[in-house]
Design a protein around this motif. Structure first.
Motif, mmCIF file in Angstrom:
data_model
loop_
_atom_site.group_PDB
_atom_site.id
_atom_site.type_symbol
_atom_site.label_atom_id
_atom_site.label_comp_id
_atom_site.label_asym_id
_atom_site.label_seq_id
_atom_site.Cartn_x
_atom_site.Cartn_y
_atom_site.Cartn_z
ATOM 1 N N HIS A 74 38.848 134.166 5.360
ATOM 2 C CA HIS A 74 37.618 134.123 6.160
ATOM 3 C C HIS A 74 37.071 135.524 6.403
ATOM 4 O O HIS A 74 35.860 135.760 6.314
ATOM 5 C CB HIS A 74 37.898 133.445 7.510
ATOM 6 C CG HIS A 74 38.053 131.967 7.406
ATOM 7 N ND1 HIS A 74 38.453 131.186 8.461
ATOM 8 C CD2 HIS A 74 37.880 131.116 6.365
ATOM 9 C CE1 HIS A 74 38.507 129.925 8.083
ATOM 10 N NE2 HIS A 74 38.173 129.861 6.810
ATOM 11 N N THR A 124 35.214 127.201 10.422
ATOM 12 C CA THR A 124 34.676 126.793 9.118
ATOM 13 C C THR A 124 33.397 127.532 8.749
ATOM 14 O O THR A 124 32.787 127.226 7.726
ATOM 15 C CB THR A 124 34.375 125.283 9.113
ATOM 16 O OG1 THR A 124 33.372 125.003 10.103
ATOM 17 C CG2 THR A 124 35.629 124.481 9.399
ATOM 18 N N GLY A 183 33.598 129.196 5.425
ATOM 19 C CA GLY A 183 34.409 128.442 4.484
ATOM 20 C C GLY A 183 33.649 127.251 3.950
ATOM 21 O O GLY A 183 32.436 127.132 4.104
ATOM 22 N N ASN A 226 32.858 123.298 3.921
ATOM 23 C CA ASN A 226 32.819 122.266 4.957
ATOM 24 C C ASN A 226 33.821 121.142 4.733
ATOM 25 O O ASN A 226 34.251 120.493 5.671
ATOM 26 C CB ASN A 226 31.412 121.666 5.052
ATOM 27 C CG ASN A 226 30.408 122.678 5.563
ATOM 28 O OD1 ASN A 226 30.768 123.570 6.317
ATOM 29 N ND2 ASN A 226 29.156 122.551 5.136
ATOM 30 N N ASP A 237 36.869 121.231 3.951
ATOM 31 C CA ASP A 237 38.233 121.519 4.386
ATOM 32 C C ASP A 237 38.217 121.890 5.862
ATOM 33 O O ASP A 237 37.472 122.767 6.275
ATOM 34 C CB ASP A 237 38.816 122.684 3.571
ATOM 35 C CG ASP A 237 40.315 122.823 3.785
ATOM 36 O OD1 ASP A 237 40.719 123.036 4.941
ATOM 37 O OD2 ASP A 237 41.066 122.720 2.807
ATOM 38 N N GLY A 286 38.496 125.475 6.562
ATOM 39 C CA GLY A 286 37.460 126.345 6.028
ATOM 40 C C GLY A 286 37.791 126.966 4.698
ATOM 41 O O GLY A 286 37.096 127.856 4.235
#
Length: 407
Positions: free
Chosen positions: A329, A395, A398, A400, A402, A405
């Motif tokens: 991230h 998220t 990342g 969406n 998962d 994220g």
């Protein structure tokens, strides 16, 4: 990183055996006992050397700055014949115990040693001035009881602090074994790494000093089975007893680097290469075209900008390396390479460019500072600010599909 590794590899050519096949391609200074290859740099004319561009030619340029010599296959380094193999019971290392009061422990230890007429006390220290105008220095002091037997300090050239300490240990061992009625040498040092290296005959920076220590101690141990040596760790901050005296003595010696060629150790040249690469990297990093205009500029708590580094994983990896998800991230957020509108537009990906808050462009800057659909924090100057933002928006940078994220 690659440039640093390449430079290190160049210097390591000097650690090869004198007849190593690779030497047959090198210039005259590195040829040693190897037979020159038909296309060796040794056989090239000066005009040809100026035209040829290759790794072999690059090695020949900086290698002259290394003044150390190495012995890769000495008898002392054979498995089973090493000092630690044959005389393990005679070599002791008194490492620091974090649970003990080190000063109190050292006071008791030296009091007991001074009462023993067969024990020689020794203190060593190496000093590397902050200014490049001065050479490193080494100092050695030996006592028997409360009587000072000898002391010496001298320059060590352009070397690292561990190199200077290793030099001092070699000196003090030679002085101590010459003393009459000596069965136990107790060396006080603030570098246990150098102490371990002193009895390591393998190829490393300062190998000549290690071999000298190994050979001297081997002869000394063979004379009397009761002979032994103990290396005792003394934190330099304590400025304790005879080690404090050695530290003061070595720092008194300040010798400028003169016009004559100065000794350079392998480690100091490695260090220079690393610092040169880091300086170049930091300088290049200031150019937006290098780091990308989307790269998020952050600061340390003291206000200094975060600079790229590979030391200890660098500022980003050392902070978030414990979590793969969190680090992914952070990378997407800082670089802007995330599944967001600005990225889709830049790489012409057929996805919406707008934000869920109806802004025309969904960029990292918009998400962090302007978006009303996200939990906003104050201007993210520090890595901790980014971590706080991502904690509430797991998220955001990342995919969406998962929940963590990460797609």
């Amino acid at each position: 990183m690659l440039k640093k590794l390449a430079t290190h590899a160049m210097y390591h050519i000097s650690t090869l055996l004198d007849t190593h096949p690779l030497r047959s391609m090198m210039g005259e200074r590195l040829l040693k006992w190897a037979e020159p290859h038909a296309h060796s740099a040794t056989l090239m004319t000066p005009a040809m050397r100026g035209k040829v561009k290759s790794t072999v030619m690059e090695v020949d340029k900086p290698i002259h700055t290394l003044t150390e010599s190495f012995e890769p296959f000495v008898p002392e380094a054979r498995p089973g014949d090493q000092l630690l193999d044959r005389y393990a019971d005679c070599l002791h290392f008194d490492e620091c115990d974090p649970t003990q009061d080190r000063r109190l422990y050292l006071d008791k230890l030296i009091a007991k040693a001074r009462a023993d007429p067969l024990t020689v006390l020794a203190a060593t220290d190496g000093s590397v001035p902050q200014s490049n105008q001065y050479q490193a220095a080494s100092a050695a002091i030996i006592y028997k009881g409360h009587r000072k037997l000898e002391r010496t300090h001298y320059v060590s050239g352009r070397v690292t602090a561990p190199d200077a300490e290793l030099n001092a240990i070699s000196c003090v061992v030679h002085l101590a074994v010459k003393q009459a009625n000596c069965q136990h040498i107790m060396v006080f040092t603030d570098s246990m790494g150098s102490a371990h290296r002193a009895v390591d005959p393998s190829v490393h920076s300062g190998q000549a000093f290690s071999l000298s220590v190994c050979r001297t101690l081997r002869e000394w141990f063979e004379v009397d089975d009761l002979c032994c040596i103990t290396f005792v760790y003394v934190p330099s901050a304590l400025q304790w007893d005879i080690h404090g005296e050695a530290h003061k003595y070595v720092t008194e010696l300040k010798v400028r680097v003169g016009c004559r060629k100065t000794d350079n150790s392998l480690d100091v040249l490695h260090s220079r290469a690393a610092h040169s690469v880091l300086d170049s990297w930091s300088s290049t990093f200031q150019d937006p075209t290098y780091r990308s205009s989307e790269f998020l500029e952050l600061q340390w708590p003291d206000g200094q900008p975060l600079q790229p580094s590979y030391l200890n994983g660098g500022p980003w990896l050392s902070t978030f390396g414990h979590s793969i998800t969190e680090f992914a991230h952070i990378c997407w957020c800082i670089t802007g390479h995330a599944p967001i509108g600005a990225y889709y537009r830049c790489f012409k990906i057929n996805e919406p460019h707008g934000c869920t808050c109806r802004a025309a462009l969904q960029s990292c800057q918009h998400i962090l500072f302007c978006c009303h659909d996200r939990y906003s924090v104050h201007y993210p100057r520090f890595l901790g600010d980014i971590a706080s933002f991502l904690k509430y928006n797991p998220t955001v940078f990342g995919f969406n599909r998962d929940p963590l994220g990460v797609g």
